[in-house]
Motif scaffolding. Structure first.
Motif, PDB file in Angstrom:
ATOM      1  N   UNK A 439     -34.565  -9.412  10.465  1.00 61.36           N
ATOM      2  CA  UNK A 439     -34.049 -10.694  11.039  1.00 61.36           C
ATOM      3  C   UNK A 439     -34.366 -11.019  12.344  1.00 61.36           C
ATOM      4  N   UNK A 440     -34.392  -9.908  13.081  1.00 62.67           N
ATOM      5  CA  UNK A 440     -34.854  -9.909  14.529  1.00 62.67           C
ATOM      6  C   UNK A 440     -36.411 -10.286  14.710  1.00 62.67           C
ATOM      7  N   UNK A 441     -36.942  -9.551  14.020  1.00 63.63           N
ATOM      8  CA  UNK A 441     -38.459  -9.890  13.906  1.00 63.63           C
ATOM      9  C   UNK A 441     -38.759 -11.381  13.520  1.00 63.63           C
ATOM     10  N   UNK A 442     -38.052 -11.897  12.545  1.00 64.36           N
ATOM     11  CA  UNK A 442     -38.228 -13.023  12.078  1.00 64.36           C
ATOM     12  C   UNK A 442     -37.791 -14.297  13.364  1.00 64.36           C
ATOM     13  N   UNK A 449     -36.506  -5.382  22.576  1.00 59.97           N
ATOM     14  CA  UNK A 449     -35.249  -6.119  22.151  1.00 59.97           C
ATOM     15  C   UNK A 449     -34.655  -5.445  21.363  1.00 59.97           C
ATOM     16  N   UNK A 450     -35.504  -5.232  20.056  1.00 63.87           N
ATOM     17  CA  UNK A 450     -34.857  -4.788  18.973  1.00 63.87           C
ATOM     18  C   UNK A 450     -33.908  -3.348  19.087  1.00 63.87           C
ATOM     19  N   UNK A 451     -34.657  -2.550  19.971  1.00 64.13           N
ATOM     20  CA  UNK A 451     -34.129  -1.318  20.463  1.00 64.13           C
ATOM     21  C   UNK A 451     -32.854  -1.406  21.031  1.00 64.13           C
ATOM     22  N   UNK A 452     -32.686  -2.360  22.152  1.00 66.40           N
ATOM     23  CA  UNK A 452     -31.355  -2.553  22.815  1.00 66.40           C
ATOM     24  C   UNK A 452     -30.351  -3.252  21.887  1.00 66.40           C
ATOM     25  N   UNK A 453     -30.683  -4.470  20.870  1.00 62.59           N
ATOM     26  CA  UNK A 453     -29.767  -5.015  20.000  1.00 62.59           C
ATOM     27  C   UNK A 453     -29.305  -4.224  19.067  1.00 62.59           C
ATOM     28  N   UNK A 454     -30.019  -3.090  18.590  1.00 60.82           N
ATOM     29  CA  UNK A 454     -29.325  -2.398  17.442  1.00 60.82           C
ATOM     30  C   UNK A 454     -29.036  -0.993  18.012  1.00 60.82           C
ATOM     31  N   UNK A 461     -36.962   2.238  15.490  1.00 58.42           N
ATOM     32  CA  UNK A 461     -37.583   0.842  15.091  1.00 58.42           C
ATOM     33  C   UNK A 461     -38.944   0.921  14.594  1.00 58.42           C
ATOM     34  N   UNK A 462     -39.911   1.681  15.104  1.00 58.74           N
ATOM     35  CA  UNK A 462     -41.310   1.644  14.587  1.00 58.74           C
ATOM     36  C   UNK A 462     -41.284   2.077  13.077  1.00 58.74           C
TER      37      UNK A 462
END
Length: 489
Positions: A439-442, A449-454, A461-462
């Motif tokens: 969802x965040x990639x989309x 950002x994904x690291x911080x959000x999740x 993440x990778x």
């Protein structure tokens, strides 16, 4: 690395692992390799007729029960997969007399346990393949059937005393190792196509339409009846080479071009249900028609066995069509269990009928009159199926209501990006955390950002991104975004 390298590697791993499992099944159906003492096995044809099918039936009942229970954790699912492959290998070794002198108990019990453990092994692979796009799933099945047939032919060429132990161990280990990187997360089944939790929804009670029930039950009863009377694995006349009876070699030779046809069909367009069933029907009918004449080399038995396997593929294609518009893991597991129970219930009915006939005093299945009568009855049933329920089944599967869930409506196309991502994740079998990353990639977010959000480490993440790429068959962010954009458009 080019865009498709990662996807090709993942697909090759799936083909190899599923092919190993198919090779094990073919060894049980068409080879003497599993039997350390052929004379004992031949003398126990009546209990061996029933034991494997009964073991599969019990395993399918357990699968159906688990489908309605709370989902397992990913670690528990991994342990269950490892235990299933280990149990299958040990059961096949016991059947082959690896733990002592061959006996009736080890032979029959090993056969029943092998059938029981085969079911969860097949289920894990089914969940891995069935949630992919239909054309990709069918292509994998065709390639795996070809690979499994070739492995089957190779295993029979090895010295029997060595291969009887090495083949179950090697094939089970390879199949499990290929499955390990992509074991489906059972918790994903709680995600409905709309992205909501499905735990509060009542699970569907029955997913198989009536025409499919009629086709499956009658087809497998008729096909299994002939092969119960004359099992290829216990064929006592000609041997092709090693542990392989001549009918087994002919059957394998018939399966390879069918597998190639299946792969070719998936590349050129939608595979025809009628074509698959007609091929299985013609081979089975040919087996019935020629059985009374006892042709040299057992060609009728080879045709019937190849026909049975092709009808199995037909059943899988029907299940994929029913799953196509709502491909959730729970529905996939329910379809697997329900189709399997119908198939093996009909096969057990054929087993029991054959056992009762063989127990009759003076029964002689080599009598020409009996063979002609039973061949005529089998062909008549198959003709009725071909002109009766099968066309109705095809119409039903092509209708939108046949593949939609009861809660779906005609305008169920996602209207928001989040709903689209949820349905996309369900189609490609993503886990809950992978869905969050998707969802965040989309939404155009980058890795920091994904690291911080999740609240995840960069390496985590990778890893999630890598798994998403593998499951979706892409190897770049832009390719993934294009796939999401075109999804259900």
């Amino acid at each position: 690395m080019n865009q498709n390298t990662s996807a090709r590697k993942a697909q090759a791993r799936v083909v190899a692992g599923l092919g190993c499992l198919i090779a094990l099944v073919l060894l049980g159906l068409m080879s003497r390799l599993p039997f350390a003492d052929y004379d004992t096995a031949f003398a126990q044809q009546i209990p061996l007729t029933l034991s494997g099918d009964a073991g599969c039936f019990v395993g399918l009942l357990l699968t159906l029960f688990i489908a309605y229970r709370p989902p397992l954790s990913a670690s528990t699912a991994g342990f269950a997969a490892a235990a299933s492959f280990a149990g299958l290998a040990l059961s096949l070794l016991a059947k082959g007399g690896a733990f002592g002198d061959p006996s009736v108990v080890s032979l029959v019990a090993g056969d029943a346990l092998a059938g029981f453990f085969l079911v969860p092994c097949m289920l894990f692979w089914w969940l891995n393949v069935a949630l992919r796009p239909p054309r990709e799933a069918l292509g994998i099945m065709g390639a795996a059937l070809a690979a499994g047939t070739l492995l089957f032919l190779i295993a029979n060429a090895a010295p029997a005393s060595m291969a009887r132990i090495a083949a179950p161990l090697a094939l089970c280990a390879l199949s499990g190792a290929c499955l390990a990187p992509s074991i489906p997360d059972p918790r994903q089944r709680a995600l409905s196509p709309a992205g909501d939790s499905a735990e509060c929804e009542e699970a569907p009670s029955w997913l198989v339409p009536l025409p499919a029930i009629i086709v499956l039950v009658l087809s497998f009863f008729v096909v299994d009846f002939e092969l119960d009377l004359f099992p290829i694995a216990l064929y006592f006349e000609d041997m092709a080479y090693g542990s392989l009876p001549t009918p087994g070699a002919i059957g394998a030779a018939l399966l390879i071009p069918f597998a190639a046809l299946l792969c070719l069909g998936t590349h050129r367009g939608r595979v025809s249900l009628s074509l698959i069933y007609t091929l299985g029907f013609l081979l089975t009918a040919l087996g019935y028609l020629l059985t009374p004449y006892r042709l040299q080399g057992g060609f009728p038995l080879a045709a019937a066995e190849a026909g049975r396997i092709i009808v199995f593929v037909f059943a899988l294609v029907v299940a994929l069509r029913l799953l196509e518009k709502n491909p959730t893991p729970q529905r996939a597991q329910l379809l697997f269990a329900q189709f399997g129970l119908l198939i093996f219930a009909s096969m057990i009915a054929a087993d029991v009928l054959v056992m009762l006939m063989q127990l009759q005093e003076g029964f002689d299945y080599s009598d020409f009159t009996f063979r002609t009568l039973f061949a005529s009855c089998g062909i008549a049933v198959l003709v009725v199926l071909l002109i009766g329920p099968l066309p109705r089944l095809r119409e039903l599967l092509e209708a939108p209501s046949a593949v939609q869930g009861p809660a779906e409506s005609a305008d169920a196309t996602p209207t928001t990006p989040e709903e689209r991502c949820s349905r996309f994740a369900s189609r490609y079998g993503l886990t809950g955390r992978e869905t969050d990353v998707l969802r965040l990639i989309a939404a155009g977010r980058d890795v920091p950002y994904i690291e911080q959000e999740l609240v995840l480490a960069k390496s985590t993440v990778k890893t999630h991104v890598k798994h998403i790429y593998e499951k979706c068959g892409v190897s770049s962010r832009q390719a993934l975004l294009d796939l999401i954009e075109n999804f259900e458009s």
